[in-house]
Scaffold this active site. Sequence first.
Site: not given
Ligand SMILES: Cc1ncc(C[n+]2csc(CCOP(=O)(O)OP(=O)(O)O)c2C)c(N)n1
Lengths: 323, 323, 365, 365
Positions: D269, D273, D282
């Site tokens: 990435r 985020h 971080y």
């Molecule tokens: C059920 C739920 N919990 C928390 C969130 C908040 N949230 C949005 S993106 C994220 C991280 C997702 O990480 P990952 O699945 O590794 O995907 P990436 O963003 O790294 O591509 C979180 C915790 C959410 N959208 N849905």
Amino acid sequence: MQTIVQTVARTLAEEMRRDDRVVVMGEDVGKRGGVFLATEGLFDQFGPDRVMDTPLSEAAIIGAAVGMAVHGLRPVAEIQFADYIFPGFDQLVSQAAKLRYRSGGIFHAPMVVRMPAGGGVKGGHHHSQNPESHFIHTPGLKVVYPSTPTDIKGLLKTAIRDEDPVIFMEPKRLYRAIKEDVPEDIEFTIPLGQAKVLRQGTDLVLISYGGSMAETSKAAEELAKQQISAELIDLRSLMPWDKETVLKSVARLGRVVLVSESPHTLNFMSEVSATICEEILDSLLAPPIRVTGFDTPYPYAQDREYLPGPNRILRAVQKVLEY
Amino acid sequence: MQTIVQTVARTLAEEMRRDDRVVVMGEDVGKRGGVFLATEGLFDQFGPDRVMDTPLSEAAIIGAAVGMAVHGLRPVAEIQFADYIFPGFDQLVSQAAKLRYRSGGIFHAPMVVRMPAGGGVKGGHHHSQNPESHFIHTPGLKVVYPSTPTDIKGLLKTAIRDEDPVIFMEPKRLYRAIKEDVPEDIEFTIPLGQAKVLRQGTDLVLISYGGSMAETSKAAEELAKQQISAELIDLRSLMPWDKETVLKSVARLGRVVLVSESPHTLNFMSEVSATICEEILDSLLAPPIRVTGFDTPYPYAQDREYLPGPNRILRAVQKVLEY
Amino acid sequence: MIADTQNFKPFNPDPIAVLSQSGDWIAPFALTLDDETLKTIYKHMLAARLLDERFIKLQRSGKMSFVAPHSGHEAPQVAAAHAISKGTDWLFPYYRDYAMTLALGQSVLEILAQTTGSRLDTAKARQMPMHPGSKTLNIFTGASAIASHIPPAVGTAISMKIRETGQAVLTSFGDGATSEGDFHAAINYAGAKGAPIVFLCENNRLAISVDFNKQTGSETIAIKAKAYGMPGYLVDGMDVLACYYVLKECVENARAGLGPSLVEAQVMRFGAHSSADDDTVYRSKEELELMRQRDPILRMRRFLEKQGLWSDKAEEKFIKETQLAFQTALDTLAEAEKVPLEWMFDDVYAELLPHLAQQKKEFLG
Amino acid sequence: MIADTQNFKPFNPDPIAVLSQSGDWIAPFALTLDDETLKTIYKHMLAARLLDERFIKLQRSGKMSFVAPHSGHEAPQVAAAHAISKGTDWLFPYYRDYAMTLALGQSVLEILAQTTGSRLDTAKARQMPMHPGSKTLNIFTGASAIASHIPPAVGTAISMKIRETGQAVLTSFGDGATSEGDFHAAINYAGAKGAPIVFLCENNRLAISVDFNKQTGSETIAIKAKAYGMPGYLVDGMDVLACYYVLKECVENARAGLGPSLVEAQVMRFGAHSSADDDTVYRSKEELELMRQRDPILRMRRFLEKQGLWSDKAEEKFIKETQLAFQTALDTLAEAEKVPLEWMFDDVYAELLPHLAQQKKEFLG
Ligand SMILES: Cc1ncc(C[n+]2csc(CCOP(=O)(O)OP(=O)(O)O)c2C)c(N)n1
Ligand SMILES: Cc1ncc(C[n+]2csc(CCOP(=O)(O)OP(=O)(O)O)c2C)c(N)n1
Ligand SMILES: [Mg+2]
Ligand SMILES: [Mg+2]
């Protein structure tokens, strides 16, 4: 003459014959015919591709039903007990309920989620609950909770043919308690959102739905013996619900007792009561009184006492009449 | 002078210093300090064993908190957005809420589940919801939803020291909108179940809580300009809720408008309204009117319009006064 | 003590066994349990079987509203009770685990008080039968929702780890439970944290009527440990000593800071799923007959007899004593008062909240 | 067409790659893609990168309320779009997948209409940015709740299987998503059913700020396939052709009735985020610098240049065209009317239910 649970199985069979997009899925719905036998015989008639035993995951059941519906099937999913909707609750709230809205209508999920609900079967915490408030408070879900074989048939057909997700709650303590002749017409349907006036009355209105209809009817009969004439309404459909019928009766008689066995606080009858007060306050001759389950988890030892039984209903009626 | 979100972080730090059983857990609560910075600085002060980043699973968060609480810790779990409680909803309903009851009191789960809630931040369906009805309808859970830094401090401390699971909802659109001096006393607590009368009035009562307090206060000020005197109540605590204070004010003035931004049907204000009608019907000079969110998923484009803003509140007030 | 067994290989495709069907020691290491312990293990299995039979009778006669028989599951359950440290470690069992709680030391009176919904139930008759719990034995009182006890089990294990209490957790569940999101969320968290916990799956290849091959695409449950970075052991669940050795090693590893493990015990459900089930609809009598020949109690008895530790006479005597103990407990229960109505309103919260006080008052008059 | 690649080995500990960092073909099989396709794949990645940069600008200037940048994730995303059959197969993407929807053929206008909350959004501006969907392209409109789209994806695949439509599903998600119960419930069901679906995990080893080693105890995501009885492939997610060949094989296997697969693409990435995040809290700048050297676009460009298929001039021309297309779309959007207030009340149900009609009337006056 057939019971509620037999009517469920027969209605499913009729709809599956009528429309081959209709599939049934859930835990033990296949060979076993469901733990209550609500899908008895379907596996033999329609085979494993249309009557699907699923893994033990309510999230998988609800979520997969959404995906099947989007792809053109008409899934009827069984949740073994209403109490077990919660592991699949996010799929209901975030996926099924919001799909049409969030996609601007390009996708939607015509599906039915059936579930036996209600107490009085010595089932304790997790085989007794009535989670309808959670569904009704979730925009995008329709909710019905019939109480007779005939209404089960008419509303289950409507639910299956509806274009939106419908939560179909079945009063499990009445599953085998009532037998009646059910219309044989395979096109017999009952629109969502229509209450049924079971008894015309002149003294007060009694409103209920689902399993509690049994106790409420009993209370109405008891009242009749005492020369008190109760108008008795079965809501049947909770989202949408039949405000017109309710307001008309309550406005006419000015006194109403609302009976529903889910916990008191934010019981669906809170909504009915608030609506009555908001819309026809001046017609009220007494405060609407709710007779409900208690704000406790569903107890085992006090399985019957937890329920709003005839005695508690009659006490409320007395209060309302004496007001 | 500090904001709500700063108060959360500082209060957590105070409680963690006071009681080493208090631990903080959730997604991104560690180094990141939480996506809203509600746990900022804690990781540096208390280290990874007391400030725990968890895997991305709300079921794991809530469920593990139950297990930690049972074993003697005092977990304060963060759900990143209230909307994401649903994947962990069964753990809340089946585990946290019912543990004391089902075990006859031999086990219990003293824990806090914090979550930013509410709309108006351009967050669409899943960063705007107010799921408090679901919690309030679940016996065994306590629910608070304060609206000022001072109340946040007092109630968060009480929640952490409480022996039962407390859902602590935080009004995210007010996170940085209000600054005030907050009592420095580390023993400053506010009991659950006490509403706060913010403004004495003589014409009608305005009741709200959480994020909607901002719009409701604005409406009250607007009314004051028009020489209409509104009594303004912040419920703060929703389970238990302060029926006495509400009934006292409403009985005195006879007119009430109830404001809360979650969907209309089975909004918490339905319960408040039904209770008012049941208990003090004869004092009412006008129907209680609820001003709420709509029965739709939370929309993106109409992010502000969905909320019960001052104009909608004023219209309701007019209706109530002119009745 | 079990130093020479420290080398069970995870992910072995063949289930680990130490006793042959005819009760011979077939392990590549020497037996380390003393005679008393061996007999106790057997007695626990036998008592549990008798309890199961009694449950069924009590259910048929209306004294219990429900039963989920554990016959065929005794080996891993009794082994688990022996593998953990009583009163120190924590147990998060599921509904079918009465051989486990009995072997851990839950009294027959306490068990029957719960399953008959008596006033003497320490949990105040709040739940239907099959929901054990004990404060003194650290047995977590579970809910009926499948797999929902596993996340709390992991939370307790994490608490043990961060506070370095030297304790461990054992949690058990069926094969069906592994399909739930809660199972995954919990075991994944345990794996990431290296929490001191043993996950015991009693795999009877049925979830009520649903066959294992409809439950999951994996060949075993043990292999699922790979998804969580922990060892997975496949054990012959009809061999109580194999179950014991493997579970003991896992518990000790947990306590030693080596993290969690997943143990799959391949068991057989001799009865219907529950008293509400009719298993003839979905399985044949022949199938069942074959299963019963692999009875874990028989296998252990043969072993003991070969060691000269057990006899028909000992068996008879023990059965008599056990039945007597059941009867004594039932007699006590028969004398107990009715469950007080007002209990319905207690323990929702630490204190009686005003709305509940009002509901209680209105109801009790 | 990819006959000679049909033998990717699942569970290989080293990620599958076909291009070296310097753009040389290093696969044990011959390249089978024609020049046009190779160029298209590259163009899709480049256009996606430009789109990402435009997103960020639009967000900074207030025209988008939110963005979750996909830079560094282009390879598996573009590969996925090429691996499925457009308009026939179904896509269940997640929020970071705009390189995927763009490569599948979603128009820039449609994409920007959604991300800017315009009246021209086919989904009626109901959701925040980063929620693509398309009826004609069979792109399921997801929700923000992580992993919640995966159970519906499996349902669609099961429908394809039982109705023998010959279609397949591809669903993608991050590493964090694999911790959710929904991921497990869904992939487990797919495994048990042998459903025609490919699970693509874009593993950037971060869930917002949470490191992969706090997310799970397993070393890879691919290994988790063992828990579900399906093959798991580890792929170099910065190598678009490796991603393509593996995903293509999985999609064809799904279609051929061989069941589901799990593909882990190890990506990086490059950005924070999201626009709401500050990743300097971080992770270090140095870490990021190193990552950027492995840019998937650079690698593919080196390959194309070595093949004589691409040049600085071609690059310049394409960038200009693409930016122009963006501008044209933005101009169209600038002219669109405001989103009608009354849209708020539509599409909750097929029909406008009475209570909503009342709410609408009261609100709009
Ligand atoms: C059920 C739920 N919990 C928390 C969130 C908040 N949230 C949005 S993106 C994220 C991280 C997702 O990480 P990952 O699945 O590794 O995907 P990436 O963003 O790294 O591509 C979180 C915790 C959410 N959208 N849905
Ligand atoms: C969440 C939830 N869904 C459904 C049920 C109903 N139910 C009770 S036991 C059971 C089967 C459990 O099978 P398994 O986990 O294999 O355990 P076993 O009974 O075979 O020992 C089901 C579906 C439940 N209790 N909880
Ligand atoms: Mg089983
Ligand atoms: Mg990630």
